[in-house]
Every structure is written in C-alpha cells, then in structure tokens.
Design an enzyme around this catalytic site. Structure first.
Site, PDB file in Angstrom:
ATOM      1  N   HIS A 142       0.812  -1.213   0.000  1.00 40.49           N
ATOM      2  CA  HIS A 142       0.000   0.000   0.000  1.00 40.49           C
ATOM      3  C   HIS A 142       0.856   1.279   0.000  1.00 40.49           C
ATOM      4  CE1 HIS A 142       0.797   0.784   4.298  1.00 40.49           C
ATOM      5  NE2 HIS A 142       0.852  -0.538   4.361  1.00 40.49           N
ATOM      6  N   HIS A 190      12.883  -0.981 -11.958  1.00 37.66           N
ATOM      7  CA  HIS A 190      12.602  -2.396 -12.236  1.00 37.66           C
ATOM      8  C   HIS A 190      12.535  -3.119 -10.895  1.00 37.66           C
ATOM      9  CE1 HIS A 190      14.058  -6.336 -14.448  1.00 37.66           C
ATOM     10  NE2 HIS A 190      13.057  -6.563 -13.619  1.00 37.66           N
TER      11      HIS A 190
HETATM   12  C1  LIG Z   1      24.390  -6.847  -6.649  1.00 31.17           C
HETATM   13  C2  LIG Z   1      24.902  -7.199  -8.027  1.00 31.17           C
HETATM   14  C3  LIG Z   1      24.285  -6.249  -9.060  1.00 31.17           C
HETATM   15  C4  LIG Z   1      26.409  -6.969  -7.960  1.00 31.17           C
HETATM   16  O1  LIG Z   1      26.965  -7.293  -9.192  1.00 31.17           O
HETATM   17  P1  LIG Z   1      28.462  -6.765  -9.455  1.00 31.17           P
HETATM   18  O2  LIG Z   1      28.474  -5.272  -9.392  1.00 31.17           O
HETATM   19  O3  LIG Z   1      28.924  -7.400 -10.718  1.00 31.17           O
HETATM   20  O4  LIG Z   1      29.274  -7.249  -8.175  1.00 31.17           O
HETATM   21  P2  LIG Z   1      30.274  -8.486  -8.028  1.00 31.17           P
HETATM   22  O5  LIG Z   1      29.748  -9.731  -8.639  1.00 31.17           O
HETATM   23  O6  LIG Z   1      31.618  -7.986  -8.456  1.00 31.17           O
HETATM   24  O7  LIG Z   1      30.289  -8.715  -6.448  1.00 31.17           O
HETATM   25  C5  LIG Z   1      30.916  -7.815  -5.566  1.00 31.17           C
HETATM   26  C6  LIG Z   1      30.893  -8.464  -4.179  1.00 31.17           C
HETATM   27  O8  LIG Z   1      29.550  -8.474  -3.695  1.00 31.17           O
HETATM   28  C7  LIG Z   1      29.113  -9.830  -3.438  1.00 31.17           C
HETATM   29  N1  LIG Z   1      27.736  -9.935  -3.901  1.00 31.17           N
HETATM   30  C8  LIG Z   1      27.292  -9.697  -5.151  1.00 31.17           C
HETATM   31  N2  LIG Z   1      25.966  -9.836  -5.210  1.00 31.17           N
HETATM   32  C9  LIG Z   1      25.576 -10.197  -3.970  1.00 31.17           C
HETATM   33  C10 LIG Z   1      24.313 -10.491  -3.419  1.00 31.17           C
HETATM   34  N3  LIG Z   1      23.202 -10.421  -4.156  1.00 31.17           N
HETATM   35  N4  LIG Z   1      24.250 -10.802  -2.095  1.00 31.17           N
HETATM   36  C11 LIG Z   1      25.374 -10.851  -1.351  1.00 31.17           C
HETATM   37  N5  LIG Z   1      26.615 -10.576  -1.832  1.00 31.17           N
HETATM   38  C12 LIG Z   1      26.691 -10.253  -3.133  1.00 31.17           C
HETATM   39  C13 LIG Z   1      30.077 -10.718  -4.239  1.00 31.17           C
HETATM   40  O9  LIG Z   1      30.183 -12.013  -3.655  1.00 31.17           O
HETATM   41  C14 LIG Z   1      31.355  -9.919  -4.144  1.00 31.17           C
HETATM   42  O10 LIG Z   1      31.925 -10.148  -2.878  1.00 31.17           O
HETATM   43  P3  LIG Z   1      33.550 -10.237  -2.677  1.00 31.17           P
HETATM   44  O11 LIG Z   1      34.062  -8.900  -3.120  1.00 31.17           O
HETATM   45  O12 LIG Z   1      33.681 -10.498  -1.223  1.00 31.17           O
HETATM   46  O13 LIG Z   1      33.979 -11.331  -3.565  1.00 31.17           O
HETATM   47  C15 LIG Z   1      24.563  -8.659  -8.456  1.00 31.17           C
HETATM   48  O14 LIG Z   1      25.364  -9.609  -7.785  1.00 31.17           O
HETATM   49  C16 LIG Z   1      23.103  -8.987  -8.160  1.00 31.17           C
HETATM   50  O15 LIG Z   1      22.717  -9.396  -7.040  1.00 31.17           O
HETATM   51  N6  LIG Z   1      22.258  -8.815  -9.190  1.00 31.17           N
HETATM   52  C17 LIG Z   1      20.842  -9.038  -9.109  1.00 31.17           C
HETATM   53  C18 LIG Z   1      20.404  -9.797 -10.363  1.00 31.17           C
HETATM   54  C19 LIG Z   1      18.909  -9.941 -10.447  1.00 31.17           C
HETATM   55  O16 LIG Z   1      18.147  -9.608  -9.559  1.00 31.17           O
HETATM   56  N7  LIG Z   1      18.483 -10.417 -11.603  1.00 31.17           N
HETATM   57  C20 LIG Z   1      17.076 -10.517 -11.929  1.00 31.17           C
HETATM   58  C21 LIG Z   1      16.886 -10.042 -13.339  1.00 31.17           C
HETATM   59  S1  LIG Z   1      15.176 -10.027 -13.796  1.00 31.17           S
END
Ligand SMILES: CC(C)(COP(=O)(O)OP(=O)(O)OC[C@H]1O[C@@H](n2cnc3c(N)ncnc32)[C@H](O)[C@@H]1OP(=O)(O)O)[C@@H](O)C(=O)NCCC(=O)NCCS
Length: 215
Positions: free
Chosen positions: A135, A144
């Site tokens: 709400h 998104h």
């Molecule tokens: C948050 C996010 C955008 C980060 O991506 P990124 O900028 O490429 O970051 P990295 O993969 O380099 O990760 C950086 C650090 O954060 C951590 N990390 C990344 N995503 C995380 C998450 N969701 N939860 C916890 N830790 C996360 C990684 O393990 C890494 O840790 P480290 O430095 O200790 O190794 C991505 O991991 C994510 O969660 N994307 C969401 C995707 C999604 O929702 N898709 C649906 C599409 S419809």
C-alpha cells in the site's frame, strides 16, 4: 485501457519474450518486434517477426509500442527519443492490481505480481513476475522490481532503480535513483542515489552505480 491497433515490441531479447507472453495473456494485439541487433532481423521471437531497427517503427506504421528491454537507462533513452509513440501499459490477467493503484504509460506488470491500494507506479517501470508492491508505495519512472522482490507499505523507489530478485524492503524506506539492490538483500535503512547494496541487512558495496548492466 483498450488497444485496437497492434502494439509494437521494442527489443527482442529474453525480457521481450515475457512482455509478449503478457500481451498475449491479456488479449492485446501484438505487432512486430524491432531490435537494433542486425543478427536478429528477419527471425522471429515467439512467432512474432523481428522487422529491423527500432528507428523503422514509424515507417512500418506503428503508433503504439512497449519497450521490452530490461536495462532501465535504455528504456529511459528510447522513450525520450521516440516521440509521438503511444506507450502501452501491459498488465497480466494473473497480476492483482488494486483499482486505486496508478500505473503509468509503458509500464509492464507480469504474472503473479501484486500491487496494493494507492500505490503509484511511474512510466516504463517493470513489475516483474511475483513481485509485490504494498500500500502507498511510490515507484518512479524506469525502475525495475525484479521477480519475487517484496516492498512493504509506503516504500519509495527512485527513478531507474533496480530492486534485485528476491530482495525485501521494510516499510517507509526510500531507495535512491539509479541504485541497485542485490539479489536477496534486506533493506532496512534508506538507500542513497547511485549505489549498489547487498546482503542482510543491505550494505553499500559500490558507489556511483548507474543501474545499467545488472546481471
Ligand atoms: C548486486 C549485483 C548487481 C552486484 O553485481 P556486481 O556489481 O557485478 O558485483 P560483483 O559480482 O563484483 O560482487 C561484488 C561483491 O559483492 C558480493 N555480492 C554480489 N551480489 C551479492 C548479493 N546479491 N548478495 C550478497 N553478496 C553479493 C560478491 O560475492 C562480491 O563479494 P567479494 O568482493 O567479497 O567477492 C549482483 O550480484 C546482483 O545481485 N544482481 C541481481 C540480479 C537480479 O536480480 N536479476 C534478476 C533479473 S530479472
């Protein structure tokens, strides 16, 4: 809203498949797809022909379209470039949207999503599969809300923000514009603009995020 003329699909990637499926489920007339990747031209997506570049839309005679591209900044840019197009709002029949909620032009609401009373959802927003918006939430343009994300009451999501799959935001919190909430995060504090946060509770891992290439 009723649409008599076919609705063109802008974009022909994976996200476009779900947009097409949602249009079909809603009984809306689906037109051709347009995509700037030449390798896709002349092929089909879910049986819909991919005619050519997005710039061909007016010469193909389309006046209504939906931008079926997951990248938030790309939706913003295309919606500003393509003046004169009427943007379709597409809501899956198995989404639950309260009549008092407002949904902006160009926004898509996928199957299983729930949008509760007096929520305000802006333009070219994606409310993805099974996401819930409670709400009086306010979701600004080009945001998104990824599959299965949950927003409690009175949450505000800034322009272009990406709320990752399976994340949760407690009531009355704000997510700044163009910020990224990582998959599975629990947001318990306000989040500033242009940052990436992850974890439970969510903590900043990157500054100056543009919410562009979210994977
Ligand atoms: C948050 C996010 C955008 C980060 O991506 P990124 O900028 O490429 O970051 P990295 O993969 O380099 O990760 C950086 C650090 O954060 C951590 N990390 C990344 N995503 C995380 C998450 N969701 N939860 C916890 N830790 C996360 C990684 O393990 C890494 O840790 P480290 O430095 O200790 O190794 C991505 O991991 C994510 O969660 N994307 C969401 C995707 C999604 O929702 N898709 C649906 C599409 S419809």
């Amino acid at each position: 809203m009723r649409y008599a003329e076919p609705i063109a699909i802008i974009g022909a990637g994976g996200h476009a498949k779900v947009v097409i499926a949602t249009l079909q489920a809603a009984g809306l007339p689906v037109g051709a797809a347009f995509d700037d990747d030449p390798s896709r031209w002349g092929s089909e997506i879910l049986g819909i022909p991919i005619r050519g570049a997005v710039s061909r839309l007016p010469e193909e005679g389309y006046s209504q379209a939906v931008i079926a591209i997951g990248d938030n900044a790309t939706r913003r840019d295309l919606s500003r470039q393509l003046t004169g197009i009427k943007w379709a709002t597409v809501i899956h029949p198995h989404a639950s949207v309260h009549p008092s909620a407002r949904i902006g032009a160009g926004t898509v609401v996928f199957a299983g999503a729930v949008i509760q009373p007096e929520a305000q959802v802006g333009e070219h927003v994606i409310i993805n599969t099974g996401a819930t918006v409670d709400h009086e939430c306010t979701i600004h343009d080009y945001a998104h809300i990824a599959p299965g994300a949950h927003l409690a009451g009175r949450v505000e999501v800034g322009e272009g923000a990406f709320i990752g799959i399976g994340s949760s935001i407690i009531q009355c919190r704000k997510v700044g514009k163009w910020s990224v909430i990582g998959a599975g995060a629990a947001v318990i504090h306000d989040i500033s603009d242009h940052v990436t946060v992850v974890g439970v509770p969510a903590r900043v891992i990157k500054q100056d995020t543009a919410a562009r290439h979210v994977r």
